[in-house]
Design a protein around this motif. Structure first.
Motif, PDB file in Angstrom:
ATOM      1  N   ILE A 133      36.209  38.011  40.123  1.00 51.20           N
ATOM      2  CA  ILE A 133      35.070  38.237  39.374  1.00 51.20           C
ATOM      3  C   ILE A 133      35.210  37.494  37.947  1.00 51.20           C
ATOM      4  CG2 ILE A 133      34.055  40.070  37.708  1.00 51.20           C
ATOM      5  CD1 ILE A 133      34.576  42.356  39.879  1.00 51.20           C
ATOM      6  N   ALA A 134      36.501  37.528  37.455  1.00 55.12           N
ATOM      7  CA  ALA A 134      36.911  36.604  36.364  1.00 55.12           C
ATOM      8  C   ALA A 134      36.525  35.068  36.413  1.00 55.12           C
ATOM      9  CB  ALA A 134      38.342  36.877  35.778  1.00 55.12           C
ATOM     10  N   VAL A 135      36.998  34.689  37.548  1.00 55.28           N
ATOM     11  CA  VAL A 135      36.684  32.921  37.980  1.00 55.28           C
ATOM     12  C   VAL A 135      35.294  32.927  38.063  1.00 55.28           C
ATOM     13  CG1 VAL A 135      37.061  31.343  39.577  1.00 55.28           C
ATOM     14  CG2 VAL A 135      38.850  32.832  38.956  1.00 55.28           C
ATOM     15  N   SER A 136      34.487  33.800  38.830  1.00 62.60           N
ATOM     16  CA  SER A 136      33.044  33.774  38.842  1.00 62.60           C
ATOM     17  C   SER A 136      32.269  33.492  37.511  1.00 62.60           C
ATOM     18  CB  SER A 136      32.497  34.844  39.831  1.00 62.60           C
ATOM     19  OG  SER A 136      33.328  34.719  41.039  1.00 62.60           O
ATOM     20  N   LEU A 137      32.556  34.427  36.629  1.00 60.12           N
ATOM     21  CA  LEU A 137      31.967  34.630  35.712  1.00 60.12           C
ATOM     22  C   LEU A 137      32.305  33.305  34.403  1.00 60.12           C
ATOM     23  CD1 LEU A 137      32.327  38.485  34.520  1.00 60.12           C
ATOM     24  CD2 LEU A 137      30.400  37.291  35.182  1.00 60.12           C
ATOM     25  N   ILE A 138      33.471  32.981  34.574  1.00 61.12           N
ATOM     26  CA  ILE A 138      34.117  31.853  33.805  1.00 61.12           C
ATOM     27  C   ILE A 138      33.180  30.606  34.069  1.00 61.12           C
ATOM     28  CG2 ILE A 138      35.997  30.276  33.386  1.00 61.12           C
ATOM     29  CD1 ILE A 138      37.621  32.822  33.198  1.00 61.12           C
ATOM     30  N   THR A 139      33.247  30.466  35.598  1.00 62.69           N
ATOM     31  CA  THR A 139      32.414  29.169  36.215  1.00 62.69           C
ATOM     32  C   THR A 139      31.126  29.306  35.920  1.00 62.69           C
ATOM     33  OG1 THR A 139      33.953  29.341  38.097  1.00 62.69           O
ATOM     34  CG2 THR A 139      32.118  27.995  38.215  1.00 62.69           C
ATOM     35  N   PHE A 140      30.326  30.461  36.042  1.00 61.55           N
ATOM     36  CA  PHE A 140      28.881  30.768  35.658  1.00 61.55           C
ATOM     37  C   PHE A 140      28.688  30.297  34.187  1.00 61.55           C
ATOM     38  CE2 PHE A 140      25.551  33.731  33.885  1.00 61.55           C
ATOM     39  CZ  PHE A 140      24.680  33.102  34.580  1.00 61.55           C
ATOM     40  N   PHE A 141      29.457  30.744  33.186  1.00 59.28           N
ATOM     41  CA  PHE A 141      29.358  30.620  31.698  1.00 59.28           C
ATOM     42  C   PHE A 141      29.393  29.235  31.622  1.00 59.28           C
ATOM     43  CE2 PHE A 141      29.398  35.328  31.272  1.00 59.28           C
ATOM     44  CZ  PHE A 141      28.263  35.326  30.547  1.00 59.28           C
ATOM     45  N   GLY A 142      30.239  28.489  32.285  1.00 55.51           N
ATOM     46  CA  GLY A 142      30.781  26.851  32.000  1.00 55.51           C
ATOM     47  C   GLY A 142      29.596  26.221  32.217  1.00 55.51           C
ATOM     48  N   ILE A 143      28.936  26.682  33.242  1.00 57.05           N
ATOM     49  CA  ILE A 143      27.756  25.756  34.106  1.00 57.05           C
ATOM     50  C   ILE A 143      26.562  25.942  33.122  1.00 57.05           C
ATOM     51  CG2 ILE A 143      26.109  25.606  35.897  1.00 57.05           C
ATOM     52  CD1 ILE A 143      28.266  26.398  37.807  1.00 57.05           C
TER      53      ILE A 143
ATOM     54  N   LEU B   4      30.878  44.536  51.514  1.00 57.26           N
ATOM     55  CA  LEU B   4      31.810  45.309  52.125  1.00 57.26           C
ATOM     56  C   LEU B   4      32.967  44.727  52.179  1.00 57.26           C
ATOM     57  CD1 LEU B   4      32.168  48.007  53.217  1.00 57.26           C
ATOM     58  CD2 LEU B   4      31.849  47.064  55.455  1.00 57.26           C
ATOM     59  N   MET B   5      33.244  43.420  52.611  1.00 58.16           N
ATOM     60  CA  MET B   5      34.502  42.765  52.652  1.00 58.16           C
ATOM     61  C   MET B   5      35.090  42.563  51.261  1.00 58.16           C
ATOM     62  SD  MET B   5      33.430  39.708  55.345  1.00 58.16           S
ATOM     63  CE  MET B   5      34.765  38.763  54.829  1.00 58.16           C
ATOM     64  N   PHE B   6      34.063  42.512  50.213  1.00 60.94           N
ATOM     65  CA  PHE B   6      34.555  42.085  48.988  1.00 60.94           C
ATOM     66  C   PHE B   6      35.221  43.488  48.386  1.00 60.94           C
ATOM     67  CE2 PHE B   6      33.947  42.572  44.216  1.00 60.94           C
ATOM     68  CZ  PHE B   6      34.640  41.487  43.792  1.00 60.94           C
ATOM     69  N   ILE B   7      34.496  44.594  48.704  1.00 64.21           N
ATOM     70  CA  ILE B   7      35.198  45.878  48.202  1.00 64.21           C
ATOM     71  C   ILE B   7      36.490  46.313  48.868  1.00 64.21           C
ATOM     72  CG2 ILE B   7      34.643  48.347  48.290  1.00 64.21           C
ATOM     73  CD1 ILE B   7      31.603  47.706  48.176  1.00 64.21           C
ATOM     74  N   ARG B   8      36.716  45.569  50.128  1.00 62.82           N
ATOM     75  CA  ARG B   8      38.100  45.893  50.754  1.00 62.82           C
ATOM     76  C   ARG B   8      39.072  45.065  50.266  1.00 62.82           C
ATOM     77  NH1 ARG B   8      35.509  46.498  57.050  1.00 62.82           N
ATOM     78  NH2 ARG B   8      34.579  48.722  56.835  1.00 62.82           N
ATOM     79  N   LEU B   9      38.918  43.981  49.565  1.00 61.45           N
ATOM     80  CA  LEU B   9      39.856  43.313  49.064  1.00 61.45           C
ATOM     81  C   LEU B   9      40.789  44.207  48.054  1.00 61.45           C
ATOM     82  CD1 LEU B   9      37.878  39.832  48.359  1.00 61.45           C
ATOM     83  CD2 LEU B   9      39.571  40.147  50.286  1.00 61.45           C
TER      84      LEU B   9
END
Length: 332
Positions: free
Chosen positions: A24-34, A10-15
């Motif tokens: 989302i972009a940073v999370s995906l890039i970090t995930f695929f880098g790992i 809910l906090m994320f949706i309100r951002l």
């Protein structure tokens, strides 16, 4: 009672959309880098190397210093481009759109002025234009907020003028001009209205200004004699009667054109000099006006008269002594 994951969602949706896209972009890039590091540790020796490769790949730069060699590594790269590159591109599109929208809001007078110690000028006309030009030329650090409801965008976009679009007698418009932090407010008569309506609008604006900031100094333009008392009661610090000045010039022109020409020449010269009020100091008290005039003239200052209480006395009859609380009217 919501669970912790639900609260975080809910906090994320309100951002704001820009922040959500970036995260989302940073999370995906970090995930695929790992993932790339654990799939091909020989090609990506550290997690940082994997994240670096994911950033370069998602941004479609492709330096080629790190590349996957295995099939599953290449599939990981494909998935990275399909997902993360889209979010990263969306982030920059949203960022540029937000910057353009903010610029348009600034030009269209929809943004709130954040500065302090500024001048507020109400109404866009030839008088306010000249006042703005004079302030900008004489005070290089002066900042001005211009309020007008007829303009669609800032008439002086390349000057230190913050435009606020709206009716000047509304609290939200004055708040956007930050009237609470202004040092002086100049209210000009609206040329699109008849004289009585223009004066009534000026007095309404004056009341709104004084309601939000009773301490701010106000200068108002009044066209009709009947409304001078109302403007005074509303709290005007200075009242300018432009019609009276125009009538004086016209009346004098009936007697002699030379008088009007000399009067206008005097006004033009005053624009290059400064008319100031000097509070009578202790050593000036009890001195004769003529003696005071001689002393000031030695310093290159011309004494025109004295403001005593509510009366302005020009070239007073002799003898005339300077008293406490007098203000000397001087041209510097």
């Amino acid at each position: 009672m919501r669970s912790l994951p639900q609260q975080m969602l809910l906090m994320f949706i309100r951002l704001p959309l820009l922040v959500r896209t970036f995260l989302i972009a940073v999370s995906l890039i970090t995930f695929f880098g790992i993932i790339a590091h654990f799939i091909e540790p020989e090609s990506f020796p550290t997690i940082f190397d994997g994240v670096w490769w994911a950033i370069i790949t998602a941004s479609t730069v492709g330096y080629g210093d790190f590349v996957p060699n295995s099939t599953i590594g290449k599939i990981t790269g494909i998935l990275l481009i399909i997902t993360s590159a889209g979010f990263l591109s969306s982030f920059f599109v949203i960022l540029s759109t937000a910057a353009a929208a903010r610029q348009n809001e600034h030009l269209e007078g929809k943004m709130t002025y954040k500065g302090e110690g500024h001048y507020i000028i109400v109404g866009w006309n030839e008088r306010s234009r000249e006042v703005i030009y004079s302030l900008v030329n004489e005070q290089k650090s002066a900042t001005i907020a211009l309020i007008d409801e007829t303009l669609k965008k800032n008439p002086l976009p390349h000057s230190p003028v913050h435009f606020v679009q709206g009716r000047s007698n509304q609290d939200d418009v004055l708040t956007r001009a930050n009237v609470q932090s202004a040092i002086k407010v100049i209210i000009t008569a609206d040329p699109t209205k008849d004289e009585l309506q223009a004066d009534m609008n000026t007095i309404l604006t004056l009341l709104a200004v004084k309601g939000l900031n009773p301490r701010v100094e106000t200068i108002v333009e009044i066209l009709t004699n009947e409304q001078i008392a109302n403007a005074t009661r509303a709290g005007a610090d200075e009242i300018i009667q432009t019609n009276m000045l125009s009538s004086f010039v016209m009346l004098q022109s009936l007697a002699s054109q030379d008088i009007v020409t000399s009067f206008l020449d005097l006004l033009y010269q005053l624009t290059e000099k400064k008319l100031v009020f000097l509070n009578a100091e202790q050593d000036m008290l009890e001195k004769d006006f003529a003696e005071m005039s001689f002393l000031l003239l030695q310093d290159g200052r011309l004494l025109l008269g004295v403001k005593r209480g509510g009366a302005t006395i020009l070239n007073p009859p002799q003898p005339f002594s300077i008293e406490k609380h007098d203000q000397l009217i001087i041209i510097t």
